[in-house]
Design an enzyme around this catalytic site. Structure first.
Site, PDB file in Angstrom:
ATOM      1  N   LYS A   1       4.807 -30.296  -3.567  1.00 42.96           N
ATOM      2  CA  LYS A   1       4.369 -30.394  -4.849  1.00 42.96           C
ATOM      3  C   LYS A   1       2.785 -30.181  -4.782  1.00 42.96           C
ATOM      4  O   LYS A   1       2.392 -29.415  -5.633  1.00 42.96           O
ATOM      5  CB  LYS A   1       4.963 -31.410  -5.544  1.00 42.96           C
ATOM      6  CG  LYS A   1       4.473 -31.840  -6.869  1.00 42.96           C
ATOM      7  CD  LYS A   1       5.147 -32.600  -7.601  1.00 42.96           C
ATOM      8  CE  LYS A   1       4.860 -34.091  -7.259  1.00 42.96           C
ATOM      9  NZ  LYS A   1       5.494 -34.823  -8.269  1.00 42.96           N
TER      10      LYS A   1
ATOM     11  N   ARG B   1      11.963 -32.058  -8.472  1.00 41.17           N
ATOM     12  CA  ARG B   1      12.150 -31.143  -9.704  1.00 41.17           C
ATOM     13  C   ARG B   1      11.329 -29.807  -9.764  1.00 41.17           C
ATOM     14  O   ARG B   1      11.441 -28.910 -10.890  1.00 41.17           O
ATOM     15  CB  ARG B   1      11.756 -31.995 -10.883  1.00 41.17           C
ATOM     16  CG  ARG B   1      13.016 -32.964 -11.428  1.00 41.17           C
ATOM     17  CD  ARG B   1      12.767 -33.473 -12.623  1.00 41.17           C
ATOM     18  NE  ARG B   1      11.802 -34.743 -12.608  1.00 41.17           N
ATOM     19  CZ  ARG B   1      11.014 -34.851 -13.765  1.00 41.17           C
ATOM     20  NH1 ARG B   1      10.987 -34.133 -14.824  1.00 41.17           N
ATOM     21  NH2 ARG B   1      10.131 -35.911 -13.675  1.00 41.17           N
TER      22      ARG B   1
ATOM     23  N   ARG C   1     -10.043  28.087  -2.545  1.00 40.75           N
ATOM     24  CA  ARG C   1      -8.966  27.964  -3.074  1.00 40.75           C
ATOM     25  C   ARG C   1      -8.563  29.454  -2.940  1.00 40.75           C
ATOM     26  O   ARG C   1      -9.255  30.198  -3.117  1.00 40.75           O
ATOM     27  CB  ARG C   1      -8.665  27.422  -4.577  1.00 40.75           C
ATOM     28  CG  ARG C   1      -9.607  28.372  -5.595  1.00 40.75           C
ATOM     29  CD  ARG C   1      -9.291  27.884  -7.127  1.00 40.75           C
ATOM     30  NE  ARG C   1      -9.863  28.629  -7.724  1.00 40.75           N
ATOM     31  CZ  ARG C   1     -10.781  28.449  -8.839  1.00 40.75           C
ATOM     32  NH1 ARG C   1     -11.273  27.131  -8.809  1.00 40.75           N
ATOM     33  NH2 ARG C   1     -11.422  29.552  -9.769  1.00 40.75           N
TER      34      ARG C   1
ATOM     35  N   GLY D   1     -12.964  24.238  -9.695  1.00 43.41           N
ATOM     36  CA  GLY D   1     -11.807  23.532  -9.913  1.00 43.41           C
ATOM     37  C   GLY D   1     -10.647  23.890  -8.711  1.00 43.41           C
ATOM     38  O   GLY D   1     -10.542  25.175  -8.613  1.00 43.41           O
TER      39      GLY D   1
END
Ligand code: UD1
Ligand code: CA
Length: 476
Positions: free
Chosen positions: A23, A16, A458, A441
């Site tokens: 089980k 079941r 950057r 940043g």
């Protein structure tokens, strides 16, 4: 008292459950059902545990091996039962391994929540001479074997539901499936079991009639707590027992003073990955909001507050720390440490080896792995810190990450005290940012930055004044 040998019946299929997994290996609070039952055997101080396997035998045996090396106190043996011809037939398979100087306790691999005290009381009732049955009174006894008693109240037998008369079916005292009996008696009875019954099975419960016929006393230990004897046959029953177990853990914590916003929305589980036992150690005045899941060993210091819907595994959270809702903390084997007064989340993720000092702030959508953050460091938004050493009071900007992996190896990023990392930076490890340095940043930093310097890496901004955007051409 005789030494105790346990026989754990675990051969059934559990149709079941509708699962590929046998089980007895289905999980309750993060550990297989069978491990809960082995825990009962170990709490009893048993000399041996004989596990009767059948369906999925190899898998079941393999799953136990790990447990015993961890717990270790009893001798674990396996016997195969193929085919499965009933509970009596299951115990017959264990007979050759039973020593006749012992008391045998029969347990079911699918009945996980029997309390050690209950089984101990059953062994007391056996007292090395009686057949002792654990029974329970159930308002709805459907499906269970009924305890039939004579006019003087002594037990005369157990009748299975399918073999019972209407009058017997009305009996509300049922057999739990758990018994204790001196081995020398059981070994006499087992060969005499028959399968003349409605199911054509060898019923272990037939030994009760044998004891009665032989004048062996039949004792009972009766409880009212159905949860302790409930077996798992379906996903719904598994979920019901899970909740019963969790409610029990929650009650124990509240008893110690832990404030759970809602004890039915609380979960404490073993760590299935490492087999570490579920253990939530709380100091005074800990508050836990709804829906939290704790796994493995978690320590919460005095006044720590855990917001709603956090998952926390293998971590130490110090006094006064606040974990805001929806935070995921998983220390795995290395552990996670959160320092005193730290603020974490909402929606933060702390991975193995994250060590946060005092008053550290980790905000939303920040991931930290194998990194030490010294006192007062902050990473408040959308950031990644992996394999990093972060000095005191460092401010780590939104959207910044450590590029710690070069495709083959992991490298460290080191930030000295009071470093300020702007937003959207990439720190390409191995790299060191000296104390007090500032990174502008949007920088991609691949070379060390000296202490106190400003580093900007950057493209320079270009402004073209009077710029005219292209205009749409009129249709021809
Ligand atoms: C059994 C009892 C019943 C009791 C109930 C409590 C018998 C005949 N009946 O019934 O009186 O009220 O438990 O739950 O004992 N198993 C094997 N091999 C087998 C058959 C079963 O290992 O051949 C194992 C199962 O995997 C399970 C346990 O034994 O772990 C109990 O078997 P189950 O079929 O659930 O017994 P019940 O019919 O419920
Ligand atoms: Ca059953």
């Amino acid at each position: 008292m005789n030494p105790i040998d346990t026989v754990i019946m675990a051969a059934g299929k559990g149709t079941r459950m509708k699962s590929r997994l046998p089980k007895v290996l289905q999980g309750l609070a993060g550990r297989p059902l069978l491990q809960h039952v082995l825990g009962q055997a170990s709490a009893l101080g048993a000399r041996s545990a004989i596990v009767v396997t059948g369906h999925g035998a190899m898998e079941v045996e393999a799953a136990c091996a790990g447990v015993v090396s961890a717990g270790g106190q009893f001798n674990l043996k396996f016997v195969r039962q193929e085919p499965q011809l009933g509970t009596g037939h299951a115990v017959q398979q264990a007979a050759p391994l039973l020593q006749d100087d012992g008391t045998v306790v029969v347990l079911s691999g699918d009945v996980p929540l029997t309390q050690p005290d209950t089984v101990r009381a059953l062994v007391q009732a056996c007292a090395d001479q009686a057949l002792a049955l654990l029974t329970v009174r159930l308002p709805d006894p459907k499906g269970y074997g009924r305890i039939v008693r004579g006019a003087d109240g002594t037990v005369c037998g157990i009748v299975e539901e399918k073999d019972a008369s209407d009058a017997e079916r009305a009996i509300t005292e049922v057999y739990s499936g758990i018994l204790a009996v001196p081995a020398r008696l059981l070994l006499q009875w087992l060969p005499r079991l028959s399968n003349q019954n409605a199911q054509g099975e060898y019923y272990l419960t037939e030994v009760v009639a044998m004891a009665v016929a032989q004048g062996v006393p039949v004792a009972t230990h009766t409880i009212d707590d159905a949860v302790q004897v409930a077996g798992v046959n379906s996903p719904a029953q598994l979920a019901e027992l899970e909740r019963a177990h969790q409610t029990r853990s929650a009650a124990a914590l509240m008893e110690q003073g832990v404030r759970l916003a809602d004890p039915v929305r609380f979960d404490l589980r073993d760590d299935a990955r490492s087999g570490a036992r579920a253990e939530l150690v709380c100091a005074q005045d800990v508050e836990i909001d709804v829906g939290c899941i704790f796994t493995g060993r978690v320590e919460l210091g005095e006044g720590a507050r855990i917001g709603a819907y956090c998952c926390i595994a293998n971590a130490r959270i110090a006094a006064g720390a606040v974990i805001h809702p929806f935070t995921h903390i998983d220390g795995e084997a290395a552990g996670v440490q959160v320092g005193e007064g730290a603020l974490v989340g909402p929606f933060a993720r702390l991975r193995p080896g994250a060590q946060l000092g005092r008053e550290v702030h980790i905000g939303n959508f920040v991931e930290v792995k194998n990194s030490q953050l010294a006192d007062g460091a902050k990473a408040n938004h959308l950031a990644y810190l992996g394999d990093a050493t972060v000095g005191e009071r460092v401010n780590y900007g939104a959207g910044s990450i450590t590029a710690n992996y070069d495709g083959a190896n992991k490298h460290r990023t080191v930030m000295g005290a009071d470093v300020h990392i702007g937003s959207n930076c990439v720190l390409v490890a191995p790299v060191t940012i000296g104390a007090g340095a500032t990174v502008g940043g949007g920088s991609t930093i691949s070379k060390d930055v000296p202490a106190g310097a400003l580093s900007v890496a950057r493209g320079r901004q270009t402004n073209i004044t009077g710029w005219k955007r292209p205009a749409k051409k009129p249709a021809p």
